[in-house]
Design an enzyme around this catalytic site. Sequence first.
Site, PDB file in Angstrom:
ATOM      1  N   HIS A  60       0.842  -1.206   0.000  1.00 42.62           N
ATOM      2  CA  HIS A  60       0.000   0.000   0.000  1.00 42.62           C
ATOM      3  C   HIS A  60       0.877   1.256   0.000  1.00 42.62           C
ATOM      4  CE1 HIS A  60      -2.989   2.975   1.311  1.00 42.62           C
ATOM      5  NE2 HIS A  60      -2.200   3.265   2.344  1.00 42.62           N
ATOM      6  N   ASP A  71       7.212  22.344 -25.474  1.00 45.50           N
ATOM      7  CA  ASP A  71       7.154  20.976 -24.937  1.00 45.50           C
ATOM      8  C   ASP A  71       8.184  20.876 -23.822  1.00 45.50           C
ATOM      9  OD1 ASP A  71       7.004  18.087 -24.607  1.00 45.50           O
ATOM     10  OD2 ASP A  71       6.162  18.031 -26.626  1.00 45.50           O
ATOM     11  N   TRP A 110       7.563  -0.509   3.986  1.00 45.58           N
ATOM     12  CA  TRP A 110       8.085   0.198   2.812  1.00 45.58           C
ATOM     13  C   TRP A 110       9.490   0.726   3.059  1.00 45.58           C
ATOM     14  CZ3 TRP A 110       9.288   5.397   1.409  1.00 45.58           C
ATOM     15  CH2 TRP A 110       9.204   6.317   2.450  1.00 45.58           C
ATOM     16  N   SER A 162      13.077   6.303 -13.378  1.00 47.38           N
ATOM     17  CA  SER A 162      11.984   7.091 -13.963  1.00 47.38           C
ATOM     18  C   SER A 162      11.910   8.473 -13.308  1.00 47.38           C
ATOM     19  CB  SER A 162      10.664   6.339 -13.769  1.00 47.38           C
ATOM     20  OG  SER A 162       9.582   7.190 -14.003  1.00 47.38           O
ATOM     21  N   SER A 163      11.985   8.500 -11.978  1.00 44.98           N
ATOM     22  CA  SER A 163      11.882   9.790 -11.269  1.00 44.98           C
ATOM     23  C   SER A 163      13.045  10.704 -11.614  1.00 44.98           C
ATOM     24  CB  SER A 163      11.879   9.577  -9.758  1.00 44.98           C
ATOM     25  OG  SER A 163      10.724   8.923  -9.374  1.00 44.98           O
ATOM     26  N   HIS A 216      13.284  11.561   4.198  1.00 48.30           N
ATOM     27  CA  HIS A 216      12.666  12.809   4.636  1.00 48.30           C
ATOM     28  C   HIS A 216      12.497  13.821   3.504  1.00 48.30           C
ATOM     29  CE1 HIS A 216      10.571  15.069   7.521  1.00 48.30           C
ATOM     30  NE2 HIS A 216      11.111  16.120   6.964  1.00 48.30           N
ATOM     31  N   GLU A 248      11.962  13.039   0.615  1.00 44.82           N
ATOM     32  CA  GLU A 248      10.860  12.446  -0.148  1.00 44.82           C
ATOM     33  C   GLU A 248       9.505  13.003   0.315  1.00 44.82           C
ATOM     34  OE1 GLU A 248      10.564  10.555  -2.718  1.00 44.82           O
ATOM     35  OE2 GLU A 248       8.477   9.919  -2.553  1.00 44.82           O
ATOM     36  N   TYR A 265       8.975  15.968   1.294  1.00 45.30           N
ATOM     37  CA  TYR A 265       8.805  17.295   0.687  1.00 45.30           C
ATOM     38  C   TYR A 265       8.658  17.202  -0.823  1.00 45.30           C
ATOM     39  CZ  TYR A 265       9.427  18.769   5.335  1.00 45.30           C
ATOM     40  OH  TYR A 265       9.214  18.914   6.673  1.00 45.30           O
ATOM     41  N   SER A 287      -0.956  27.457  -4.244  1.00 47.62           N
ATOM     42  CA  SER A 287      -0.550  28.849  -4.464  1.00 47.62           C
ATOM     43  C   SER A 287      -1.052  29.384  -5.805  1.00 47.62           C
ATOM     44  CB  SER A 287       0.977  28.976  -4.412  1.00 47.62           C
ATOM     45  OG  SER A 287       1.449  28.565  -3.162  1.00 47.62           O
ATOM     46  N   HIS A 332      15.235  12.344  12.799  1.00 47.71           N
ATOM     47  CA  HIS A 332      14.050  12.404  13.679  1.00 47.71           C
ATOM     48  C   HIS A 332      13.141  11.196  13.460  1.00 47.71           C
ATOM     49  CE1 HIS A 332      11.878  15.043  10.462  1.00 47.71           C
ATOM     50  NE2 HIS A 332      11.506  13.799  10.330  1.00 47.71           N
ATOM     51  N   HIS A 333      13.374  10.444  12.364  1.00 45.95           N
ATOM     52  CA  HIS A 333      12.608   9.213  12.142  1.00 45.95           C
ATOM     53  C   HIS A 333      13.145   8.061  12.974  1.00 45.95           C
ATOM     54  CE1 HIS A 333      10.226  10.654   8.679  1.00 45.95           C
ATOM     55  NE2 HIS A 333      11.276  11.425   8.445  1.00 45.95           N
ATOM     56  N   THR A 337       7.263  26.962   6.737  1.00 46.47           N
ATOM     57  CA  THR A 337       5.913  26.434   6.470  1.00 46.47           C
ATOM     58  C   THR A 337       4.872  27.426   6.982  1.00 46.47           C
ATOM     59  OG1 THR A 337       6.844  24.233   6.825  1.00 46.47           O
ATOM     60  CG2 THR A 337       4.457  24.376   6.668  1.00 46.47           C
ATOM     61  N   LYS A 368       4.306  30.177   4.597  1.00 48.46           N
ATOM     62  CA  LYS A 368       3.422  29.801   3.491  1.00 48.46           C
ATOM     63  C   LYS A 368       1.953  29.871   3.915  1.00 48.46           C
ATOM     64  CE  LYS A 368       6.271  27.210   0.393  1.00 48.46           C
ATOM     65  NZ  LYS A 368       5.830  28.000  -0.746  1.00 48.46           N
ATOM     66  N   ARG A 399       1.540   0.377  15.322  1.00 48.15           N
ATOM     67  CA  ARG A 399       1.204   0.282  13.899  1.00 48.15           C
ATOM     68  C   ARG A 399       1.680  -1.064  13.356  1.00 48.15           C
ATOM     69  NH1 ARG A 399       5.708   4.148  10.946  1.00 48.15           N
ATOM     70  NH2 ARG A 399       4.552   3.502   9.105  1.00 48.15           N
TER      71      ARG A 399
END
Lengths: 36, 533
Positions: free
Chosen positions: B79, B108, B144, B171-172, B255, B257, B259, B270, B304-305, B330, B333, B452
């Site tokens: 998932h 293009d 994951w 790809s990315s 991390h 990722e 953002y 925006s 922090h993870h 943040t 924003k 979890r």
Amino acid sequence: MNDAERKKGIRRTALIVGAIALAFYIGFIMIGVLRS
Amino acid sequence: MSTTVADLHDHHDDHGPAKGIGRWLFSTNHKDIGTMYLIFSLVMFFVGGAMAMVIRSELAIPGLQFVHPEFYNSMTTMHALIMIFGGVMPAFVGLANWMIPLMIGAPDMALPRMNNWSFWILPVAFGILLSTLFMPGGAPAGGWTMYPPLVLQTGDAFPYLIFSIHLMGISSIMGAINVIVTIINMRAPEMTLLKMPMFVWTWLITAYLLIAVMPVLAGAVTMLLTDQFFGTSFFLAAGGGDPVMFQHIFWFFGHPEVYIMILPAFGVVSEIIPTFSRKKLFGHDSMVYAAASIAFLSFIVWAHHMFTVGMPLSGQLFFMFATMLIAVPTGVKVFNWVATMWRGAMTFETPMLFSLAFVFLFTIGGFSGLMLAAAPADIQYHDTYFVVAHFHYVLVPGSIFAIMAAVYYWLPKWTGHMYNETLGKAHFWASTIFVNLTFFPMHFLGLAGMPRRIPDYSTQFTDFNTVASIGAIGFGLSQLILVWVILTAWKGAKATDRVWEGSHGLEWTVPSPAPYHTFETPPKARIANEAFE
């Protein structure tokens, strides 16, 4: 900017950015090699 | 030698789309490729959503109901991988493909053939990943995050998992190279960097993040592969390796990722809030600097993870304060979005409703993130449902609501017809009610100590889990409204070129639907200036 200059700019930017990506890939594997 | 858009347009000036399947297989057109990315991500959202339904059905009441615990673990792992790499990221790449050339006045993407490759690698990658569901030992089930040594217990699926992650990364990276090269080299005359729309700016910053961190993920999984098959011991303690090093490397990718999945959402919001407030975006330049600051800070907060792995106090303090610092840009924003709406002539069409919900609900996810950033508190929250609640608030009413807002906002430009506004609003209200019903109770479950990634739980957690499961099924069914809106999008009233009364920008100067080829000659400087002043 004419077409030739634009093509040159596109190729130069693509090569630089691609090289940065490759450097991160190899660099982090090297960190693994040096630490293990 | 790579092919640039300038090469292609030297030889193919006056043609429309090719006929049949070849149009899609061999397309180098940014609109076709954008459409394919968006359809692919929609399919992946439903595949990943079906897995979420399995998870929530199993958790609706205590005890084991429907699936074997090992399969349950596969569901949580798959998932996440599908939603992150197959849903959210391709959706934003699709929006980038469609809109960046239109917004900067380019004909293009700069590297159109590479663009085709970027897309077509994805179905192969996810075909491989999904095929692991049918392999001996089942699909990957170690989460994951793929932490060793657990992930090395994966069955036959392991090399396929690693290969598919490599393909997604390739790809990315190719997509990110294309975005950067396009924005740097293909902007309309007079469009200086600080005149670029915020969606383009946030995507430029996101692309740099992708270039820096996707290779790091690739490096980490390459080392896992060699540990498993080639006798190395990068992460194997028995061979002198360090499993915690994997966590450091993974989260150096992981991390930023986060953002990567939220900065383009900031860009979308925006664009939309000024349109429906009929005002210019408040503090455009400060928004750019805030996005760049968030991107920079995202590289120095990864640990922090993993506060619970044990680290020196100085390390905990550094990562705690650096993480809390992200609240500053943040906050800039959120302040600017609110200030944009202040005294604006606001109307509440579907894209605006999704954007407003984004601002409010993403901020809730931000606040719970601040709670998790506090190292002493995180020791308690770690691996509980509080974390699940936090990141789902950031990703679902955050990233995914922004994607939905973007689809409603630009759909008339893509199809040439207005969508059904009543159904759009029904979709919004159903999604908003059910998303909160699903994820808000998870905060309480986590604070009460429910871990979890488990298929069963103690009976005191029953009520909130039942509510969350009802919410999840409601949220899943609500998305069928979106599918219906998209399928019937061609039946609505004809859209004008500008579509929305308050819209600004080059994309609104082309007809609706946007012709197959746009801006083959760059827009006049005056038009570009008017669009952005």
